[in-house]
Design a protein around this motif. Sequence first.
Motif, short mmCIF file in Angstrom:
data_model
loop_
_atom_site.label_atom_id
_atom_site.label_comp_id
_atom_site.label_asym_id
_atom_site.label_seq_id
_atom_site.Cartn_x
_atom_site.Cartn_y
_atom_site.Cartn_z
N GLY A 1 38.08 38.84 47.55
CA GLY A 1 37.68 37.53 48.05
C GLY A 1 36.32 37.09 47.52
N ASP A 2 35.66 37.94 46.78
CA ASP A 2 34.35 37.63 46.22
C ASP A 2 34.49 36.53 45.15
OD1 ASP A 2 31.45 38.43 45.55
OD2 ASP A 2 32.49 38.64 43.63
N LYS A 3 33.57 35.59 45.14
CA LYS A 3 33.69 34.46 44.19
C LYS A 3 33.67 34.92 42.74
CE LYS A 3 28.82 33.16 43.87
NZ LYS A 3 27.87 32.05 44.00
N TRP A 4 32.86 35.93 42.42
CA TRP A 4 32.80 36.38 41.03
C TRP A 4 34.11 37.05 40.64
CZ3 TRP A 4 29.37 33.51 39.28
CH2 TRP A 4 28.11 33.36 39.85
N THR A 5 34.68 37.85 41.54
CA THR A 5 35.95 38.51 41.25
C THR A 5 37.03 37.49 40.96
OG1 THR A 5 35.42 40.47 42.57
CG2 THR A 5 37.75 40.00 42.22
N VAL A 6 37.13 36.48 41.79
CA VAL A 6 38.18 35.46 41.60
C VAL A 6 38.01 34.78 40.25
CG1 VAL A 6 39.09 33.26 42.46
CG2 VAL A 6 38.56 35.11 44.07
N LEU A 7 36.79 34.38 39.92
CA LEU A 7 36.55 33.70 38.63
C LEU A 7 36.88 34.60 37.45
CD1 LEU A 7 33.19 31.87 39.46
CD2 LEU A 7 35.41 30.81 39.05
N ILE A 8 36.46 35.86 37.52
CA ILE A 8 36.72 36.79 36.41
C ILE A 8 38.20 37.06 36.26
CG2 ILE A 8 36.37 39.18 35.65
CD1 ILE A 8 33.49 38.89 36.92
N VAL A 9 38.89 37.28 37.36
CA VAL A 9 40.34 37.54 37.31
C VAL A 9 41.07 36.33 36.73
CG1 VAL A 9 42.41 37.92 38.72
CG2 VAL A 9 40.37 39.32 39.09
N VAL A 10 40.69 35.14 37.13
CA VAL A 10 41.33 33.93 36.58
C VAL A 10 41.08 33.85 35.08
CG1 VAL A 10 41.27 31.40 36.59
CG2 VAL A 10 41.39 32.64 38.75
#
Length: 131
Positions: A31-40
């Motif tokens: 749910g971390d914002k950086w994780t979501v951006l990197i995964v996308v």
Amino acid sequence: MLPGHTEMTVQIPDHASEDCRTLSSILAIVGDKWTVLIVVLLGDGPKRFNEIKRMVGGISQRMLTFTLRGLERDGLVTRTVYPTTPPRVEYELTELGGTLWKAVEPLSSWARNHLDEIVASRDTFDEKSDL
């Protein structure tokens, strides 16, 4: 309940259990914002560290390193070092990481599709708050 939706029961483990603590730690990471951006970003193929850093505006080198290591630890990303001078390092989603991409990509699409509406709403709210 939202119109058109049926009731659904969600099983949540006992908050004191090891399962609940583990689930909470996993949800905190994904749910971390950086994780979501990197995964996308990694959803369309492998990327080099500096390429990811350029594409994810505002992330520090330290935070990117920390996030990528966490994703690698959880089996969501692989790190491949190529024997060149200087060494070339690429990050890529694993099969498990691809399943996370399938879960967060619709959220990313939703955010892009409603960006103008949300910015307008924020502007309206902020104007009212300044009064």
